[in-house]
Design an enzyme around this catalytic site. Structure first.
Site, PDB file in Angstrom:
ATOM      1  N   SER A  25       8.351  32.861  44.429  1.00 37.58           N
ATOM      2  CA  SER A  25       7.052  32.381  43.931  1.00 37.58           C
ATOM      3  C   SER A  25       7.245  31.339  42.826  1.00 37.58           C
ATOM      4  CB  SER A  25       6.182  33.542  43.456  1.00 37.58           C
ATOM      5  OG  SER A  25       6.732  34.160  42.317  1.00 37.58           O
ATOM      6  N   MET A  96      19.440  36.622  41.509  1.00 37.55           N
ATOM      7  CA  MET A  96      19.830  37.933  40.997  1.00 37.55           C
ATOM      8  C   MET A  96      21.341  38.109  40.865  1.00 37.55           C
ATOM      9  SD  MET A  96      16.909  39.043  40.378  1.00 37.55           S
ATOM     10  CE  MET A  96      16.953  40.806  40.079  1.00 37.55           C
ATOM     11  N   HIS A 115      13.080  34.271  32.683  1.00 34.94           N
ATOM     12  CA  HIS A 115      13.288  35.724  32.604  1.00 34.94           C
ATOM     13  C   HIS A 115      11.977  36.392  32.185  1.00 34.94           C
ATOM     14  CE1 HIS A 115      15.561  39.433  32.177  1.00 34.94           C
ATOM     15  NE2 HIS A 115      14.867  39.641  31.062  1.00 34.94           N
ATOM     16  N   GLU A 148      27.283  31.812  28.757  1.00 31.48           N
ATOM     17  CA  GLU A 148      28.257  32.692  29.420  1.00 31.48           C
ATOM     18  C   GLU A 148      27.754  34.115  29.564  1.00 31.48           C
ATOM     19  OE1 GLU A 148      28.805  30.761  26.861  1.00 31.48           O
ATOM     20  OE2 GLU A 148      30.326  29.302  27.473  1.00 31.48           O
ATOM     21  N   VAL A 150      24.652  37.210  30.134  1.00 27.27           N
ATOM     22  CA  VAL A 150      23.526  37.453  31.046  1.00 27.27           C
ATOM     23  C   VAL A 150      22.202  37.372  30.284  1.00 27.27           C
ATOM     24  CG1 VAL A 150      22.449  39.147  32.572  1.00 27.27           C
ATOM     25  CG2 VAL A 150      24.935  38.916  32.524  1.00 27.27           C
TER      26      VAL A 150
HETATM   27  C1  GRF Z   1      10.690  36.489  38.282  1.00 29.21           C
HETATM   28  O1  GRF Z   1       9.856  37.410  37.611  1.00 29.21           O
HETATM   29  C2  GRF Z   1      11.788  36.019  37.385  1.00 29.21           C
HETATM   30  O2  GRF Z   1      11.452  35.980  36.042  1.00 29.21           O
HETATM   31  C3  GRF Z   1      12.864  37.050  37.610  1.00 29.21           C
HETATM   32  O3  GRF Z   1      12.777  37.357  38.970  1.00 29.21           O
HETATM   33  C4  GRF Z   1      11.447  37.145  39.430  1.00 29.21           C
HETATM   34  C5  GRF Z   1      11.538  36.250  40.648  1.00 29.21           C
HETATM   35  O4  GRF Z   1      10.332  36.130  41.323  1.00 29.21           O
HETATM   36  N1  GRF Z   1      14.143  36.548  37.184  1.00 29.21           N
HETATM   37  P1  GRF Z   1      10.126  35.025  42.431  1.00 29.21           P
HETATM   38  O5  GRF Z   1      11.256  35.165  43.444  1.00 29.21           O
HETATM   39  O6  GRF Z   1      10.121  33.683  41.781  1.00 29.21           O
HETATM   40  O7  GRF Z   1       8.805  35.358  43.071  1.00 29.21           O
END
Ligand code: GRF
Length: 206
Positions: A25, A96, A115, A148, A150
């Site tokens: 999204s 991820m 994030h 570097e 997370v």
């Molecule tokens: C988002 O809330 C982002 O902050 C997190 O993962 C989610 C990804 O959502 N890192 P999308 O795939 O962009 O819908």
């Protein structure tokens, strides 16, 4: 927002690779706001995700770089796919996986992440659930340069989201994502115009 001293203003769109793992999204919001930047490739570590369909619907090339159990090798393959498409920067949007430090050498000062919390609070995968479990009254969104560590690195911009009585992970994440979709394209565009740059190493971001 981080100030930029004497940064050159870009006179052409910069070319970006967007890294995803899922629904995309945020990718969609970034696609819809192209102009100061152009997305030249969308790279996913997972096949078959909705984000790849969104890219294809927008005529953006895609690449799947599946996890092969070695972070350094995975990162090298992602950087090769991005560079091969002509990308000048990496934009992480729900990606991820953790990139190995080599990525910072390939794209110095040019890797951004979004994030779903007010970093440094609640880094990691379950940021929304952590904020709820803590009984926090406020959480939000952070856009930052990747370093570097997370979910760490110089913060570019944040937006707050109030936590309401009765909120679930789903309802809260939905309101957080609404803010992400406003904030991330705006910041990526400002970065593309040369208005934001990563502070030099050793210099405090604020
Ligand atoms: C988002 O809330 C982002 O902050 C997190 O993962 C989610 C990804 O959502 N890192 P999308 O795939 O962009 O819908």
């Amino acid at each position: 927002m981080l100030p930029t001293l004497g940064a050159p203003v870009q006179d052409r769109p910069i070319d970006l690779a967007v890294l995803i793992s899922g629904s995309g999204s945020n990718l969609q919001a970034l696609i819809d706001a192209q102009g100061d930047y152009r997305i030249v490739v969308v790279i996913s570590d997972r096949p078959g995700v909705r984000g790849l369909e969104r890219a294809t619907e927008a005529d953006i090339p895609t690449a799947v770089v599946a996890w092969a159990g070695n972070r350094s090798e995975h990162t090298s393959r992602i950087c090769a796919a991005a560079s091969g498409a002509g990308a000048e920067a990496l934009v992480l949007a729900g990606f991820m996986r953790i990139l190995a430090p080599e990525a910072l050498a390939v794209f110095p000062g040019a890797i951004l992440n979004v994030h779903p919390s007010l970093l440094p609070a609640y880094p990691g995968r379950d940021a929304v659930a952590q904020a709820l479990a803590d009984g926090a009254r406020v959480t939000g969104v952070t856009v930052h340069f990747v370093d570097e560590q997370v979910d760490h690195g110089p913060i570019i911009e944040q937006a707050t989201v109030e936590i309401l009585p009765g909120d679930t992970v789903e309802t809260l994440h939905a309101r957080i994502q609404a803010q992400e979709h406003l904030l991330y394209p705006r910041i990526v565009a400002a970065f593309a115009r040369g208005e934001i740059s990563r502070p030099a190493l050793g210099v405090e971001p604020r």
